[in-house]
Design an enzyme around this catalytic site. Structure first.
Site, PDB file in Angstrom:
ATOM      1  N   ASP A 116      51.670  61.418  58.603  1.00  0.00           N
ATOM      2  CA  ASP A 116      51.733  62.827  58.993  1.00  0.00           C
ATOM      3  C   ASP A 116      52.235  63.662  57.817  1.00  0.00           C
ATOM      4  O   ASP A 116      52.781  64.744  57.990  1.00  0.00           O
ATOM      5  CB  ASP A 116      52.660  63.006  60.205  1.00  0.00           C
ATOM      6  CG  ASP A 116      52.494  64.356  60.882  1.00  0.00           C
ATOM      7  OD1 ASP A 116      51.361  64.881  60.877  1.00  0.00           O
ATOM      8  OD2 ASP A 116      53.479  64.895  61.407  1.00  0.00           O
ATOM      9  N   TRP A 137      57.402  60.114  64.696  1.00  0.00           N
ATOM     10  CA  TRP A 137      56.257  59.213  64.869  1.00  0.00           C
ATOM     11  C   TRP A 137      56.726  57.766  65.009  1.00  0.00           C
ATOM     12  O   TRP A 137      56.129  56.992  65.747  1.00  0.00           O
ATOM     13  CB  TRP A 137      55.265  59.377  63.721  1.00  0.00           C
ATOM     14  CG  TRP A 137      54.348  60.555  63.930  1.00  0.00           C
ATOM     15  CD1 TRP A 137      54.641  61.713  64.575  1.00  0.00           C
ATOM     16  CD2 TRP A 137      52.989  60.655  63.515  1.00  0.00           C
ATOM     17  NE1 TRP A 137      53.550  62.543  64.575  1.00  0.00           N
ATOM     18  CE2 TRP A 137      52.524  61.936  63.936  1.00  0.00           C
ATOM     19  CE3 TRP A 137      52.131  59.830  62.804  1.00  0.00           C
ATOM     20  CZ2 TRP A 137      51.218  62.372  63.685  1.00  0.00           C
ATOM     21  CZ3 TRP A 137      50.829  60.265  62.548  1.00  0.00           C
ATOM     22  CH2 TRP A 137      50.380  61.524  62.980  1.00  0.00           C
ATOM     23  N   GLY A 149      61.375  61.290  61.818  1.00  0.00           N
ATOM     24  CA  GLY A 149      61.396  60.034  62.564  1.00  0.00           C
ATOM     25  C   GLY A 149      60.656  60.059  63.889  1.00  0.00           C
ATOM     26  O   GLY A 149      60.643  59.071  64.614  1.00  0.00           O
ATOM     27  N   ASP A 182      59.500  56.128  47.521  1.00  0.00           N
ATOM     28  CA  ASP A 182      58.163  56.644  47.266  1.00  0.00           C
ATOM     29  C   ASP A 182      57.144  55.565  47.624  1.00  0.00           C
ATOM     30  O   ASP A 182      57.160  54.473  47.053  1.00  0.00           O
ATOM     31  CB  ASP A 182      58.045  57.020  45.783  1.00  0.00           C
ATOM     32  CG  ASP A 182      56.747  57.716  45.437  1.00  0.00           C
ATOM     33  OD1 ASP A 182      55.810  57.678  46.268  1.00  0.00           O
ATOM     34  OD2 ASP A 182      56.651  58.282  44.337  1.00  0.00           O
ATOM     35  N   LYS A 205      46.923  62.989  58.268  1.00  0.00           N
ATOM     36  CA  LYS A 205      46.740  64.438  58.374  1.00  0.00           C
ATOM     37  C   LYS A 205      45.964  64.951  57.171  1.00  0.00           C
ATOM     38  O   LYS A 205      46.212  64.546  56.029  1.00  0.00           O
ATOM     39  CB  LYS A 205      48.092  65.139  58.438  1.00  0.00           C
ATOM     40  CG  LYS A 205      47.995  66.663  58.500  1.00  0.00           C
ATOM     41  CD  LYS A 205      49.342  67.332  58.287  1.00  0.00           C
ATOM     42  CE  LYS A 205      50.258  67.114  59.462  1.00  0.00           C
ATOM     43  NZ  LYS A 205      51.545  67.851  59.278  1.00  0.00           N
ATOM     44  N   ASP A 261      60.031  57.483  53.495  1.00  0.00           N
ATOM     45  CA  ASP A 261      60.050  58.898  53.164  1.00  0.00           C
ATOM     46  C   ASP A 261      60.917  59.112  51.928  1.00  0.00           C
ATOM     47  O   ASP A 261      61.878  58.373  51.692  1.00  0.00           O
ATOM     48  CB  ASP A 261      60.603  59.733  54.322  1.00  0.00           C
ATOM     49  CG  ASP A 261      60.137  61.186  54.260  1.00  0.00           C
ATOM     50  OD1 ASP A 261      59.307  61.567  55.104  1.00  0.00           O
ATOM     51  OD2 ASP A 261      60.571  61.923  53.356  1.00  0.00           O
TER      52      ASP A 261
END
Length: 237
Positions: free
Chosen positions: A138, A82, A80, A114, A178, A98
């Site tokens: 991320d 970000w 949590g 998902d 990322k 998530d």
């Protein structure tokens, strides 16, 4: 200690970890690294969920990604951090997704699910009343220890995030994800440069030097130019 946006400016005094019965060498090394990491210490003091919050803080300081009133989608939101940063930057709406259960983040809406679920885009559009200003990712798969395999896995995940972002971003929106260095990130950059007006990559100071991670930052989303890129990605999956 001089700081920018609460970011540590120097290393703390080294902490030595005594050997403890029952802990493996790897566990001892991990504990020592955590105790001697100024970002870990600062995150605890400042109330961030993890040191990774500083990565987004540093990227935002450099590129001005999150602005007041924006709609933000945080992919792979756990734990949590970000989402916390987006809220501190006064984002209007923040939705995190998530597979794992995430402890509630005051001010944000968190979905356990998902993001590749075909119904997820429409669900999020209803939650943010339209399209998102920025999609943050991320996410990283569990590593295998085999560099080439790990690189391919995270690039696949990043491309899935890009497909998702292209469906929910408003024109002119931004995407941050990322990736790992290793060669195929060049393909990712090529696709991003087609669908966005400006694309850069950066390794924020909070990213550990030994890590191969870096972040792609794409701004100025161009939906019409992105269509052939989406077809290219989907045909390769």
């Amino acid at each position: 200690m001089k700081q920018k946006s609460g970011i540590p400016a120097q290393r703390l005094e080294s902490v030595t970890v005594k050997k403890t019965r029952g802990k493996t060498t790897a566990q001892q090394k991990w504990l020592a690294r955590q105790l001697n990491d100024p970002y870990v210490v600062a995150a605890k003091k400042q109330g961030w969920r993890s040191r990774a919050s500083f990565k987004l803080i540093e990227l935002n300081d450099r590129y001005g990604l999150i602005k007041k009133g924006m709609s933000v989608v945080d992919l792979g939101a756990a734990p949590g951090g970000w989402s916390q940063v987006a809220l501190k930057e006064k984002a209007g709406k923040v939705v995190g997704i998530d597979l794992l259960e995430v402890e509630p983040v005051p001010g944000a809406e968190i979905i356990q699910g998902d993001f590749t679920d075909p119904e997820m885009v429409d669900r999020l559009k209803q939650m943010i009343d339209g399209f998102a200003d920025i999609v943050l990712s991320d996410m990283a798969p569990n590593t295998t220890g085999h560099a080439a395999t790990d690189h391919l896995r995270i690039m696949d995940l990043a491309e899935q995030a890009l497909i998702f972002a292209a469906e929910i971003l408003k024109e002119g929106g931004s995407f941050v994800a990322k990736v790992f260095q290793g060669g195929s990130e060049k393909r990712m950059l090529h696709m991003l440069k087609t669908g966005f007006s400006v694309v850069k990559h950066a390794k924020p100071p909070a990213s550990r030097k030994e890590s191969s991670e870096l972040y792609v930052i794409a701004t100025g989303f161009r939906p019409e130019r992105m269509k052939p890129v989406l077809e290219e990605i989907q045909n390769s999956l």
